[in-house]
Scaffold this motif. Structure first.
Motif, PDB file in Angstrom:
ATOM      1  N   ILE A  43      32.276  21.756  23.548  1.00 37.63           N
ATOM      2  CA  ILE A  43      32.726  21.579  22.172  1.00 37.63           C
ATOM      3  C   ILE A  43      32.687  20.084  21.887  1.00 37.63           C
ATOM      4  O   ILE A  43      33.352  19.298  22.575  1.00 37.63           O
ATOM      5  CB  ILE A  43      34.140  22.127  21.944  1.00 37.63           C
ATOM      6  N   ASN A  44      31.919  19.698  20.841  1.00 37.62           N
ATOM      7  CA  ASN A  44      31.697  18.284  20.554  1.00 37.62           C
ATOM      8  C   ASN A  44      31.977  18.006  19.073  1.00 37.62           C
ATOM      9  O   ASN A  44      31.264  18.484  18.198  1.00 37.62           O
ATOM     10  CB  ASN A  44      30.252  17.923  20.902  1.00 37.62           C
ATOM     11  N   SER A  66      34.576  16.980  23.918  1.00 36.93           N
ATOM     12  CA  SER A  66      34.193  15.612  23.605  1.00 36.93           C
ATOM     13  C   SER A  66      34.547  15.294  22.157  1.00 36.93           C
ATOM     14  O   SER A  66      34.246  16.078  21.249  1.00 36.93           O
ATOM     15  CB  SER A  66      32.686  15.427  23.825  1.00 36.93           C
ATOM     16  N   LEU A  67      35.189  14.143  21.956  1.00 38.10           N
ATOM     17  CA  LEU A  67      35.500  13.642  20.618  1.00 38.10           C
ATOM     18  C   LEU A  67      35.052  12.181  20.562  1.00 38.10           C
ATOM     19  O   LEU A  67      35.864  11.255  20.633  1.00 38.10           O
ATOM     20  CB  LEU A  67      37.001  13.763  20.332  1.00 38.10           C
ATOM     21  N   SER A  88      36.664  13.778  27.108  1.00 39.93           N
ATOM     22  CA  SER A  88      36.183  12.448  26.747  1.00 39.93           C
ATOM     23  C   SER A  88      36.583  12.102  25.322  1.00 39.93           C
ATOM     24  O   SER A  88      36.232  12.808  24.376  1.00 39.93           O
ATOM     25  CB  SER A  88      34.653  12.385  26.889  1.00 39.93           C
ATOM     26  N   ILE A  89      37.344  10.987  25.201  1.00 38.57           N
ATOM     27  CA  ILE A  89      37.697  10.435  23.881  1.00 38.57           C
ATOM     28  C   ILE A  89      37.477   8.923  23.989  1.00 38.57           C
ATOM     29  O   ILE A  89      38.426   8.137  24.066  1.00 38.57           O
ATOM     30  CB  ILE A  89      39.155  10.757  23.501  1.00 38.57           C
ATOM     31  N   ASN A 127      38.228  10.644  30.204  1.00 38.34           N
ATOM     32  CA  ASN A 127      37.596   9.401  29.783  1.00 38.34           C
ATOM     33  C   ASN A 127      38.321   8.829  28.560  1.00 38.34           C
ATOM     34  O   ASN A 127      38.160   9.317  27.442  1.00 38.34           O
ATOM     35  CB  ASN A 127      36.116   9.663  29.467  1.00 38.34           C
ATOM     36  N   LEU A 128      39.128   7.787  28.793  1.00 37.38           N
ATOM     37  CA  LEU A 128      39.862   7.097  27.718  1.00 37.38           C
ATOM     38  C   LEU A 128      39.694   5.593  27.911  1.00 37.38           C
ATOM     39  O   LEU A 128      40.661   4.853  28.103  1.00 37.38           O
ATOM     40  CB  LEU A 128      41.350   7.464  27.765  1.00 37.38           C
TER      41      LEU A 128
END
Length: 488
Positions: A43-44, A66-67, A88-89, A127-128
């Motif tokens: 979901i992206n 993912s955003l 992942s942001i 992932n920040l």
């Protein structure tokens, strides 16, 4: 758009949502939420930049979320995402939102993100990269070693998972739990090598304590602004050693409870602001060689455990020890003690424990009140000392002595007062009697004065006859008188 909720299941739902919201300002999303339910694969959100909260649940086939453009998110909750590998942001950045995070008190904060992930056993990447601050971070059921967080300040960490927090410097609360899948010998390195300040540290049989707080990989000291609580509710352990040598001060309590076959060291700890407690541990060893002050020191019911010495302890309020006391250095178990302001109670389980030094410290005024049930000469065959053992301890006997002395003084004062009071009353009565006697004497004296008869006086027409001076009375001659004769 305010107070709006969207539900997402597929990527097509995401694309339609982004087309719908395109052109809206960021303020339009001040209180909006996205729920992802039953999602699969990836979901992206390629265009979404602002969001209040997002929830992901019942999506066991979701692998990637993912955003890439999101810069503001207050809350993200994920549960039962058993296939998820990556979150992942990359653009999430609290720097564009001003708030003050004070982690040395319980003051409120307004962090960018509260992150809660539960039952994500395949997750390896969060992932920040632009986030330096997190709010509440809760991670449970993550069985893989996560990549290093780049976050330096976290309001609270609550986890049973192995996460690398190597860059974290300030954390308000840390709660490390026992992993849901117990594996003896499992070692978890959570980093924390740069940690300098923490509010409350709680560890419930967590393998994270094995190396993260020791000096082997880091020499930076840690200040604990609240409490350190070490507990083991399940009577099992991942390791045989916990090291907390980097902790220098604890402003409140330090409690170690219900561990077995464990070595715990606090070689760098110098001060405990409240209670230092060791309770219900079995076959454990403890080290507190640098502790100089605490409010209360309580070590009770630690079976098959030689209780630690405190060679540098100087100031304490109360001490209660019940167990096997280390006699390797002789009877002087508190050699640096300067003042114990309250009660010192020693209930030694080893028969040869020697109370003599404690009695000496009590006599010197270093201990306010002492109760000790050991011997006075360090031999198990010697009779118990008359002070500080048996039925009455030092403090009890001291209290009895003081009470007896005060009673004796009171008795003497009472008798003296009674004597003086009785004497005063006798003196007062005697003075009163003398006064009455004087009055009677004066009255009698007035009654017994003879009248002056040196001259002639008349009273009631009667003259007073007295002898004429120098002219004695003379007897007048009396002629004989014959009685008449009766001729009858």
């Amino acid at each position: 758009m305010n107070d709006h909720v969207w539900e997402i299941t597929t990527q097509d739902d995401v694309d339609r949502l982004q087309y719908e919201i395109e052109g809206y300002s960021a303020s339009a999303f001040s209180n909006t939420q996205i729920n992802i339910i039953g999602a699969t694969g990836t979901i992206n959100f390629t265009m979404l930049r602002h969001l209040t909260s997002m929830s992901v649940f019942h999506s066991p086939e979701l692998k990637v979320l993912s955003l890439p453009q999101l810069v503001y998110l207050r809350s993200l909750d994920m549960s039962n995402v058993t296939s998820l590998t990556t979150l992942s942001i990359p653009q999430l950045d609290e720097g564009s939102y001003v708030f003050e995070a004070r982690y040395d008190s319980y003051s409120g904060v307004d962090p960018t993100l509260n992150l809660n992930i539960t039952n994500a056993p395949a997750l390896t990447t969060i992932n920040l990269p632009k986030s330096n601050t997190l709010g509440n971070l809760s991670l449970f059921g993550i069985y893989q070693q996560l990549d290093t967080f780049d976050i330096t300040t976290i309001f609270s960490i609550n986890t049973d998972s192995c996460v690398d927090f190597s860059r974290a410097k300030n954390v308000h609360n840390i709660y490390f739990h026992e992993p849901s899948e117990f594996q003896p010998g499992y070692i978890c390195n959570v980093g924390l090598y740069n940690l300098t300040s923490v509010g409350r540290l709680t560890m419930d049989n967590s393998p994270a304590a094995c190396s993260s707080f020791g000096t082997f990989l880091s020499t930076s000291t840690i200040q604990v602004n609240d409490s350190v609580i070490l507990a083991n509710a399940n009577d099992r352990a991942f390791t045989t050693q916990y090291e907390f040598d980097r902790i220098e001060t604890i402003h409140s309590d330090l409690n170690v409870t219900s561990f077995s076959n464990l070595q715990v060291t606090f070689d760098g700890l110098t001060e405990v602001g409240a209670t230092l407690s060791l309770f219900n541990n079995t076959n454990c060893t403890f080290t507190f060689d640098q502790v100089s002050s605490a409010v209360d020191l309580i070590m009770v019911d630690n079976v098959d455990t030689m209780l630690p010495l405190f060679p540098k302890l100087q100031n304490v309020d109360n001490i209660h020890i019940r167990g096997n006391i280390d006699m390797s250095t002789g009877p002087n178990i508190f050699p640096a003690l300067m003042l114990a302001r309250g009660n010192v109670t020693i209930e030694a389980w080893n028969e040869d424990f020697n109370c003599s030094k404690l009695v000496s410290q009590w006599n010197d005024g270093l201990i306010h009140q002492l109760t000790c049930n050991g011997t006075s000469n360090g031999t198990s065959n010697a009779p118990p000392p008359s002070v500080g053992s048996g039925l009455f301890g030092i403090g009890a006997l001291a209290g009895i002595g003081v009470g007896s002395g005060l009673f004796g003084i009171g008795l003497i004062v009472g008798v003296a007062w009674l004597f003086l009071h009785h004497k005063y009353r006798l003196d007062k009565l005697e003075l009163a009697q003398q006064h009455q006697q004087t009055i009677r004497t004066n009255q009698n004296s007035k009654k017994s004065i003879a009248p002056d008869i040196s001259g002639l006086y008349e009273t009631s027409g009667i003259g007073i006859i007295r002898e004429k001076p120098d002219n004695p009375l003379a007897e007048l001659p009396v002629p004989a008188v014959e009685l008449p004769i009766n001729n009858q």
